[in-house]
Structures are given as C-alpha cells and as structure tokens.
Enzyme design. Structure first.
Site, PDB file in Angstrom:
ATOM      1  N   ASP A 148       0.819  -1.210   0.000  1.00 42.35           N
ATOM      2  CA  ASP A 148       0.000   0.000   0.000  1.00 42.35           C
ATOM      3  C   ASP A 148       0.859   1.269   0.000  1.00 42.35           C
ATOM      4  O   ASP A 148       2.087   1.204   0.013  1.00 42.35           O
ATOM      5  CB  ASP A 148      -0.921  -0.063   1.232  1.00 42.35           C
ATOM      6  CG  ASP A 148      -2.305   0.498   0.960  1.00 42.35           C
ATOM      7  OD1 ASP A 148      -2.437   1.346   0.052  1.00 42.35           O
ATOM      8  OD2 ASP A 148      -3.249   0.111   1.673  1.00 42.35           O
ATOM      9  N   ASP A 204     -10.161   3.339  -3.510  1.00 38.62           N
ATOM     10  CA  ASP A 204     -10.864   2.164  -2.969  1.00 38.62           C
ATOM     11  C   ASP A 204     -12.300   2.053  -3.483  1.00 38.62           C
ATOM     12  O   ASP A 204     -13.019   3.045  -3.590  1.00 38.62           O
ATOM     13  CB  ASP A 204     -10.921   2.254  -1.439  1.00 38.62           C
ATOM     14  CG  ASP A 204      -9.556   2.000  -0.821  1.00 38.62           C
ATOM     15  OD1 ASP A 204      -8.556   1.935  -1.560  1.00 38.62           O
ATOM     16  OD2 ASP A 204      -9.504   1.868   0.414  1.00 38.62           O
TER      17      ASP A 204
END
Ligand code: GLA
Length: 404
Positions: A148, A204
């Site tokens: 990430d 997301d």
C-alpha cells in the site's frame, strides 16, 4: 552413433530454451479472497481458516480462487532487531502455521504491507525494513504481497519504493505475487510492469453501484462500482499477461448491491480481465451470490489466455456495448444497462462488425452462435438478423460468441 550423440547433445542444449516457454507467472489475473472489504481490521486466524475451509467446500478453489489474502490488521510489533511479528492475540498460532494450513488446502497465502512508515490502518509499515520484511514473509511461506501507499508523504519516490520491495521479494528466491496498491496516483500502469504483477488503477471501491450516499459528503469515501469501471476502462492497453490493471477487489455480496448489480459488477471485472478477489463473508453468503462468483463460463472470460482487457465499444442511451476478444477466435459480448429502467435493445448483428485497434482482431459475427452465459436455459442463437434483448436495470446480458 556419433550423429545420435550430437542429436542428444543438441536436445540437451535446447532444453533451457523450451524451459523459458513454460507458463509465465501471473499469466492470468489473480483469483482469491481478501479480508478488507468486509472485515477491515477485524481479522484473526479463526476467520481466515474458516474462510479457507469454505473456499474448498464450496468449490471456489476448484473454480480458480487460490489466493487467500490477509489485508491490513494482522500485524503485531517489530522486535529489537526490527523483524515484524503477527498480532499474538489475533494470530496466536502465527502466520507460518496459517500458511501451512492454507497450503494444505491447495491454496496460497497473501499478506499486506505498506511502503510508508505505517499502513493505512496504522500498523507498522515496511519503510526501512523492506529486505527484512520480504525475508520474513518468504520464511513464513507467503505467496503474495499487497503493498500500500499510505504514510509515504512526499519524500518517498513511488517508482523507487515499489522497485525496492520488488527487488527485495525477488532476492528471497520465492515466487511472490507483487500487487502494487498506490491507487493510480502516479500512473503505475506506465511503469509498474517492470516491478509487479498487478497495480491498482483507482482509489478504494465501495459497495454502491453508481453513487455514494449523500451522508458521506465532505468526508473520505470510496468509489462506486461504475466510477471505477470508467476509470479503468481507458487503461486497457497497459494490461496483459504478467502485468494486470487492478480496479480493486470485488464487492460482490457486500453492502446494498442488488443481485443484478452484483452480477453486473462481476461481469465487468471479467470483461476487463481484472483480478477476481472476493471480499465478502463466505461463511454466510447466499446461494445466489455463490452462483455469481462460481460461474465457470464467466470466470473463463476473465481468465482467457489471450489476456486482453475488454473495451466499451459504444453507448446507446443508458446501454453500453462491451467486447472482449478471446483465444481461439471467440468473443465475449456484454450489454450493460446503467439506467434506472429496464432497457430493450434491438441488436442488429449485421452491423456489429468492427476491428479492435489495440489487438488488431476483428469481430465478425457472420455464421457464429451466441451463448448466454448467465442463462444456461436460454437457446443458443445464431448471430444474424435483429435480436431483441431485454437488459434489466443495473444488470448485464453476457454472451460468448463463437462457432457452435
Ligand atoms: C487502502 C487500500 C485498501 C486497504 C486499506 C487497508 O485504503 O487501498 O484496499 O488495503 O488501505 O488499510
């Protein structure tokens, strides 16, 4: 005799050449399950083992879903030497034991970290510990790393950060799928193929079809499924075997998505050759949802060996025409209805021929047959004349077109 020896020697010398042609790592998009979309930071070894058991029991592993991926929240502390450990309360038997369990079921284990100081959920990130972490994951038997981009601030160069972890993973000697997750912020599709097997192209996903409810206005929120489709579709030239665009994990079976919306979401991910990473609770899912996730004909569109991301050829009002060239000359053809009303489309097969500029492949339905992949009872139809097709609201109709 001498000729025979030469022939044998020549065959031996040629072996490495053939060996290089063995199926490539990441030849098709990854399939599996990831904990984030449903469970966020609330994960533990009982949940992961129960999910592994379900994946086998329900036939999902046989259908191709082999990665079982821990997302954020598995971490404990670093020790004095800087080695990362699992959270001892959530994973009392340790990640190594979990990997052994998952492997014993014929599956692979994935893990999650972050290029910055902390993960998005506030656990320890890998910054400054890249080689150490890659080594630890390999020792545990990890097969996949999602990496990430939180807490990187402005001093970590994206290419450098992902290259560093990619080199560290390679140095372990273990094949570990490297899944870059920097949300498309630095156009990873332009440079990611050198380092990783897949890269997120968007922010997301959230389990809403085409808009996020007003109550979330003014605060951070994810993107609805259709917005992700619109961001990922134009990037098709960058995706292919060994290096995939990743429009984020599936929300199929989550939130308030209707059955039609779940089907449309899953179908578009297959049309876009996207990773199929389930994100719902497999221990409580309904049979309707399972039937979407396990439709082998639709999965075959996603996993087609040509590995070409499909295209949106045209829009007529709320209805979109999607195509994906497949191996052996077949094509997938999908009608998507984004509107709030059911749509009736008159498809004139004779007018649908076109050439896909990216692949150079031409679609010509003359003399072919259309098989409806979401309705196995529907008659296989010749692709000629005008066909009246009803596409319900927020739903798709999906055909595989080819010889009978
Ligand atoms: C980011 C990622 C998500 C998830 C969370 C975990 O938001 O994009 O997919 O991994 O972090 O904190």
């Amino acid at each position: 005799m001498r000729k025979l020896i030469y022939a044998a020697l020549a065959a031996l010398m040629l072996t490495p050449v053939f060996a290089q042609e063995a199926p490539q790592f990441a030849a098709t998009p990854q399939m599996g399950w990831n904990s984030w979309n449903k469970f966020a930071m609330n994960i533990n070894e009982d949940l992961i083992k129960a999910t592994a058991d379900k994946m086998v029991e329900l036939g999902l592993v046989d259908a191709g879903y082999i990665y079982l991926n821990l997302d954020d929240g598995w971490h404990g502390e670093r020790d004095e030497q800087g080695f990362i450990h699992e959270d001892p309360e959530k994973f009392p038997s340790g990640i190594k034991a979990l990997a052994d369990y998952v492997h014993s079921k014929g599956m692979k284990l994935g893990i999650y970290s972050d290029a910055g100081w902390k993960t998005c959920g506030g656990c320890a990130g890998s910054f400054g510990h890249e080689f150490q972490d890659a080594y630890t994951y390999a020792q545990w038997g990890v097969d996949y790393l999602k990496y990430d981009w939180c807490y990187t601030e402005e001093i970590i160069h994206p290419k450098g950060a992902y290259k560093l972890m990619s080199v560290a993973l390679k140095a372990t000697g273990r094949p570990i799928w490297f899944s870059m997750c920097e949300w498309g912020s630095n156009k990873p599709w332009e440079w990611g193929a050198e380092y990783a097997q897949s890269w997120r192209t968007t922010g997301d996903i959230w389990p809403y079809f085409d808009s996020i409810p007003a109550e979330f206005e003014g605060q951070w929120h994810g993107l609805p499924v259709m917005e992700i489709v619109d961001l990922n579709e134009p990037l098709r030239a960058y995706s292919g075997p060994g290096h995939w665009n990743d429009p984020d994990m599936l929300e199929v079976g989550n939130g308030q998505l209707t059955l039609a919306e779940n089907r449309a979401h899953f179908t578009l991910w297959c049309m876009m050759a996207a990773p199929l990473l389930m994100g719902n609770d497999l221990t409580t899912m309904s049979d309707d949802i399972l039937q979407i996730l396990i439709n082998k004909d639709v999965i075959a569109i996603d996993q087609d060996p040509l590995g070409i991301q499909g295209l949106r050829l045209k829009r007529e009002g709320d209805v979109e025409y999607w195509f994906k060239p497949l191996a052996g000359g077949d094509w997938a053809f999908c009608l998507l209805n984004r509107g709030a009303e059911d749509a009736v489309v008159n498809v004139d097969w004779g007018l649908l021929s076109f050439t896909d500029e990216l692949s150079g492949l031409s679609f010509d339905p003359t003399g072919l047959w259309a098989r409806n992949l979401w309705d196995s009872k529907a008659r296989v139809r010749k692709t000629k004349g005008i066909q009246k097709i009803t596409v319900p609201t927020h739903d798709v109709v999906l055909y595989r077109i080819g010889k009978k």
